[in-house]
Design a protein around this motif. Sequence first.
Motif, PDB file in Angstrom:
ATOM      1  N   ALA A   1      38.714  37.526  32.556  1.00  0.00           N
ATOM      2  CA  ALA A   1      37.702  38.194  31.729  1.00  0.00           C
ATOM      3  C   ALA A   1      38.313  38.672  30.415  1.00  0.00           C
ATOM      4  O   ALA A   1      37.736  38.474  29.336  1.00  0.00           O
ATOM      5  CB  ALA A   1      37.083  39.357  32.489  1.00  0.00           C
TER       6      ALA A   1
ATOM      7  N   PHE B   1      30.537  35.895  34.657  1.00  0.00           N
ATOM      8  CA  PHE B   1      30.371  37.341  34.591  1.00  0.00           C
ATOM      9  C   PHE B   1      28.987  37.619  34.017  1.00  0.00           C
ATOM     10  O   PHE B   1      28.586  36.999  33.027  1.00  0.00           O
ATOM     11  CB  PHE B   1      31.434  37.966  33.678  1.00  0.00           C
TER      12      PHE B   1
ATOM     13  N   VAL C   1      35.333  39.143  27.715  1.00  0.00           N
ATOM     14  CA  VAL C   1      34.110  39.515  28.411  1.00  0.00           C
ATOM     15  C   VAL C   1      33.912  41.027  28.264  1.00  0.00           C
ATOM     16  O   VAL C   1      34.771  41.801  28.685  1.00  0.00           O
ATOM     17  CB  VAL C   1      34.164  39.126  29.906  1.00  0.00           C
TER      18      VAL C   1
END
Length: 108
Positions: free
Chosen positions: A28, A6, A33
Amino acid sequence: MTKIKFIEASGKEHEVEAQEGQSVMQAALNNLVPGIVAECGGFASCATCHGYVDEAWRTKLPPPDAAEEAMIECAFHVQPSSRLTCQLKVTPTLDGMVVRLPVSQTGE
């Protein structure tokens, strides 16, 4: 495990390990993230998991369904590569996939 990278709008990169069958969004979230908020919990009803899938990976994904397409239309900074990461299931063929995050999800 499948690795997914990412990249925040600022350019900061986060490479995470994702389990097969989970959503890219969940990978994620599990790895904290920034920029993947996932307010609706993966039901394609908020677009807070919006990301840009790099060109090399777009053909390895199924096309978006009608619900995903409708929600993408409501997202900010839409591009041809826009996808809802909650609708993308991790498979071994996605190993190395790159997802860039829109500036609208920076939290700044």
